[in-house]
Design a protein around this motif. Structure first.
Motif, PDB file in Angstrom:
ATOM      1  N   GLU A  67       0.851  -1.192   0.000  1.00  0.00           N
ATOM      2  CA  GLU A  67       0.000   0.000   0.000  1.00  0.00           C
ATOM      3  C   GLU A  67       0.887   1.242   0.000  1.00  0.00           C
ATOM      4  O   GLU A  67       1.135   1.862   1.021  1.00  0.00           O
ATOM      5  CB  GLU A  67      -0.950  -0.005   1.200  1.00  0.00           C
ATOM      6  N   ILE A  68       1.359   1.590  -1.189  1.00  0.00           N
ATOM      7  CA  ILE A  68       2.262   2.719  -1.378  1.00  0.00           C
ATOM      8  C   ILE A  68       1.775   3.541  -2.559  1.00  0.00           C
ATOM      9  O   ILE A  68       0.905   3.115  -3.323  1.00  0.00           O
ATOM     10  CB  ILE A  68       3.712   2.245  -1.611  1.00  0.00           C
ATOM     11  N   ALA A  69       2.336   4.733  -2.709  1.00  0.00           N
ATOM     12  CA  ALA A  69       1.910   5.631  -3.785  1.00  0.00           C
ATOM     13  C   ALA A  69       2.676   5.387  -5.074  1.00  0.00           C
ATOM     14  O   ALA A  69       2.148   5.604  -6.169  1.00  0.00           O
ATOM     15  CB  ALA A  69       2.077   7.092  -3.363  1.00  0.00           C
ATOM     16  N   GLU A  70       3.936   4.952  -4.945  1.00  0.00           N
ATOM     17  CA  GLU A  70       4.727   4.672  -6.137  1.00  0.00           C
ATOM     18  C   GLU A  70       5.842   3.702  -5.800  1.00  0.00           C
ATOM     19  O   GLU A  70       6.223   3.541  -4.638  1.00  0.00           O
ATOM     20  CB  GLU A  70       5.310   5.951  -6.734  1.00  0.00           C
ATOM     21  N   ALA A  71       6.322   3.037  -6.831  1.00  0.00           N
ATOM     22  CA  ALA A  71       7.410   2.082  -6.663  1.00  0.00           C
ATOM     23  C   ALA A  71       8.357   2.190  -7.849  1.00  0.00           C
ATOM     24  O   ALA A  71       7.921   2.262  -8.999  1.00  0.00           O
ATOM     25  CB  ALA A  71       6.869   0.663  -6.564  1.00  0.00           C
ATOM     26  N   GLY A  72       9.643   2.236  -7.559  1.00  0.00           N
ATOM     27  CA  GLY A  72      10.632   2.316  -8.626  1.00  0.00           C
ATOM     28  C   GLY A  72      10.488   3.542  -9.500  1.00  0.00           C
ATOM     29  O   GLY A  72      10.799   3.507 -10.686  1.00  0.00           O
ATOM     30  N   GLY A  73       9.986   4.627  -8.898  1.00  0.00           N
ATOM     31  CA  GLY A  73       9.819   5.857  -9.651  1.00  0.00           C
ATOM     32  C   GLY A  73       8.547   5.910 -10.474  1.00  0.00           C
ATOM     33  O   GLY A  73       8.277   6.924 -11.128  1.00  0.00           O
ATOM     34  N   GLU A  74       7.747   4.838 -10.453  1.00  0.00           N
ATOM     35  CA  GLU A  74       6.502   4.814 -11.206  1.00  0.00           C
ATOM     36  C   GLU A  74       5.315   4.909 -10.259  1.00  0.00           C
ATOM     37  O   GLU A  74       5.302   4.317  -9.191  1.00  0.00           O
ATOM     38  CB  GLU A  74       6.395   3.531 -12.034  1.00  0.00           C
ATOM     39  N   ARG A  93      10.517 -16.485  -1.111  1.00  0.00           N
ATOM     40  CA  ARG A  93      10.803 -15.143  -1.622  1.00  0.00           C
ATOM     41  C   ARG A  93       9.630 -14.608  -2.440  1.00  0.00           C
ATOM     42  O   ARG A  93       8.720 -15.343  -2.818  1.00  0.00           O
ATOM     43  CB  ARG A  93      12.047 -15.186  -2.496  1.00  0.00           C
ATOM     44  N   VAL A  94       9.687 -13.297  -2.712  1.00  0.00           N
ATOM     45  CA  VAL A  94       8.765 -12.694  -3.678  1.00  0.00           C
ATOM     46  C   VAL A  94       9.182 -13.165  -5.061  1.00  0.00           C
ATOM     47  O   VAL A  94      10.299 -12.917  -5.508  1.00  0.00           O
ATOM     48  CB  VAL A  94       8.804 -11.157  -3.595  1.00  0.00           C
ATOM     49  N   THR A  95       8.309 -13.890  -5.749  1.00  0.00           N
ATOM     50  CA  THR A  95       8.658 -14.474  -7.049  1.00  0.00           C
ATOM     51  C   THR A  95       8.218 -13.611  -8.210  1.00  0.00           C
ATOM     52  O   THR A  95       8.712 -13.772  -9.319  1.00  0.00           O
ATOM     53  CB  THR A  95       8.027 -15.867  -7.200  1.00  0.00           C
ATOM     54  N   SER A  96       7.274 -12.701  -7.977  1.00  0.00           N
ATOM     55  CA  SER A  96       6.836 -11.781  -9.026  1.00  0.00           C
ATOM     56  C   SER A  96       6.083 -10.635  -8.380  1.00  0.00           C
ATOM     57  O   SER A  96       5.590 -10.751  -7.257  1.00  0.00           O
ATOM     58  CB  SER A  96       5.935 -12.485 -10.051  1.00  0.00           C
ATOM     59  N   SER A  97       6.012  -9.520  -9.096  1.00  0.00           N
ATOM     60  CA  SER A  97       5.242  -8.380  -8.603  1.00  0.00           C
ATOM     61  C   SER A  97       4.863  -7.504  -9.788  1.00  0.00           C
ATOM     62  O   SER A  97       5.494  -7.553 -10.842  1.00  0.00           O
ATOM     63  CB  SER A  97       6.038  -7.564  -7.582  1.00  0.00           C
ATOM     64  N   ALA A  98       3.796  -6.726  -9.617  1.00  0.00           N
ATOM     65  CA  ALA A  98       3.329  -5.856 -10.694  1.00  0.00           C
ATOM     66  C   ALA A  98       2.599  -4.662 -10.101  1.00  0.00           C
ATOM     67  O   ALA A  98       2.004  -4.745  -9.020  1.00  0.00           O
ATOM     68  CB  ALA A  98       2.412  -6.628 -11.648  1.00  0.00           C
ATOM     69  N   SER A  99       2.631  -3.569 -10.826  1.00  0.00           N
ATOM     70  CA  SER A  99       2.000  -2.332 -10.376  1.00  0.00           C
ATOM     71  C   SER A  99       0.482  -2.422 -10.491  1.00  0.00           C
ATOM     72  O   SER A  99      -0.055  -2.991 -11.444  1.00  0.00           O
ATOM     73  CB  SER A  99       2.496  -1.150 -11.201  1.00  0.00           C
ATOM     74  N   THR A 100      -0.209  -1.806  -9.522  1.00  0.00           N
ATOM     75  CA  THR A 100      -1.662  -1.692  -9.588  1.00  0.00           C
ATOM     76  C   THR A 100      -2.078  -0.429 -10.354  1.00  0.00           C
ATOM     77  O   THR A 100      -3.274  -0.175 -10.519  1.00  0.00           O
ATOM     78  CB  THR A 100      -2.274  -1.636  -8.185  1.00  0.00           C
ATOM     79  N   ILE A 101      -1.100   0.346 -10.800  1.00  0.00           N
ATOM     80  CA  ILE A 101      -1.305   1.583 -11.577  1.00  0.00           C
ATOM     81  C   ILE A 101      -2.237   2.544 -10.849  1.00  0.00           C
ATOM     82  O   ILE A 101      -3.011   3.270 -11.469  1.00  0.00           O
ATOM     83  CB  ILE A 101      -1.832   1.298 -13.000  1.00  0.00           C
TER      84      ILE A 101
END
Length: 364
Positions: A67-74, A93-101
């Motif tokens: 629950e964040i506003a941005e990740a990796g500058g996006e 481990r975290v095996t994958s992740s994707a932005s919720t835009i």
């Protein structure tokens, strides 16, 4: 992907918390069904503000929102997938992740076939569809729908849309998004092949209700919405063929003689659908309602202190004999025994201390 061999049979559950990347924000715990005690088995770092969790239907992946506003500058929060060990229930481990835009996703759910994760972006006021591969990995969003509305009566909370929950309508291809800012529950049709959502219906609630979470009855054609800003529960009639929700009766979730601050939070039904539970932040309680067998109408039968402050989330064990309240502000998960016949709760005296617990998920 094979099904987990142990899971809840060994009392494994997952608790999500607010916290920084270098702090433990997901705890793997074991619940002793004989006495209601809880022990921490694992502390997981690397998932900032893991405020909501969901499990893959086959129990081999845990999905957590960041629950964040941005990740990796996006711009946008993140859904992260973590491996679940089939034998122990511990997380890898975290095996994958994707932005919720969208900013600050606060809810994630997974469809019954495990083909997609649905995310509600609270600050962004939008919902997203993220595909899940046959291996359980989450991929880039295939759909983003932006909600829109005029400012609502509660001006400091309803200045714009705030999607707070998105949940599949069981047994259908529909998905329901609950928006606190819109005062609405919006139904979408999920196209599994294309990974898209199309608007089906909007169920409007009275201004200032601030709906937050929804739960569907396992047998009756009804659902219930916890209204955060109005401290109430609204019964909805469900047309599963058309995906249409119709407003029914609204019930207060706090006692009539209480006039202090309160925000309603989470809502769940007992496994048999005979009782409904809703948590209150401010009154610091769990409200218990009896569900009428044929109509689904509610009768308040108990208000019991949650044993802490700010019960943002709670969970009822799959067998229905315990309720665990996650008290965010006091940093405790408090265990109650649940009488399956009366529906009423009583404290067990057991609690687990951990920072800012805000989501409980029992393993499959």
């Amino acid at each position: 992907m094979g099904r987990s061999h142990n899971g809840w049979s060994n009392g494994i559950l997952y608790i999500g918390s607010y916290g920084e990347t270098n702090e433990p924000t997901i705890h793997v715990c074991r619940f002793d069904k004989s006495n209601g005690s809880l022990d921490i088995l694992q502390k997981v770092e690397g998932v900032e503000n893991a405020s909501y969790l969901a499990l893959h239907p086959n129990g081999t992946k845990l999905y957590a929102v960041k629950e964040i506003a941005e990740a990796g500058g996006e711009a946008g929060g993140v859904i992260a997938a973590l491996d679940i060990d089939a034998e122990t229930g511990l997380l890898g481990r975290v095996t994958s992740s994707a932005s919720t835009i969208g900013e600050h996703p606060c809810y994630v759910s997974v469809d019954a076939d495990g083909t997609a994760a649905f995310a509600a972006n609270y600050t962004g006021g939008s919902i997203a569809v993220l595909p899940i591969s046959p291996e359980g990995e989450v991929g880039p969003a295939t759909a983003l729908l932006q909600h829109a509305c005029e400012p609502g009566p509660v001006t400091d909370r309803q200045e714009k849309p705030h999607a707070h929950c998105i949940a599949p309508m069981p047994g259908t291809a529909f998905v329901c998004a609950v928006d606190l800012g819109m005062d609405a529950v919006v139904t979408y049709l999920y196209n599994k092949e294309e990974g898209t959502l199309s608007l089906q219906h909007e169920c409007m609630l009275p201004g200032g209700y601030g709906p937050r979470h929804i739960v569907f009855h396992p047998e009756l054609p009804v659902a219930y919405v916890a209204n955060e800003l109005a401290s109430s529960v609204t019964q909805l009639y469900v047309d599963r063929e058309k995906g249409v929700l119709t407003k029914g009766t609204t019930y207060s979730s706090i006692p009539s003689d209480y006039d202090g601050y309160n925000d309603s939070a989470d809502i769940h039904l007992s496994p048999d659908g005979k009782f409904l539970y809703s948590s209150n932040r401010g009154h610091q309680s769990i409200a218990v309602f009896q569900v009428a067998e044929e109509s689904g109408e509610l009768t308040a039968i108990q208000h019991i202190g949650c044993g802490g402050e700010q019960p943002r989330n709670f969970g009822i064990t799959p067998e229905g004999d315990y309720l665990l309240a996650a008290n965010q502000k006091s940093g405790t998960v408090v265990v109650f025994r649940r009488d399956p016949l009366s529906g009423k709760l009583e404290p067990t005296g057991n609690e687990l201390k951990l920072p800012s617990p805000v989501c409980i998920r029992f393993s499959n």
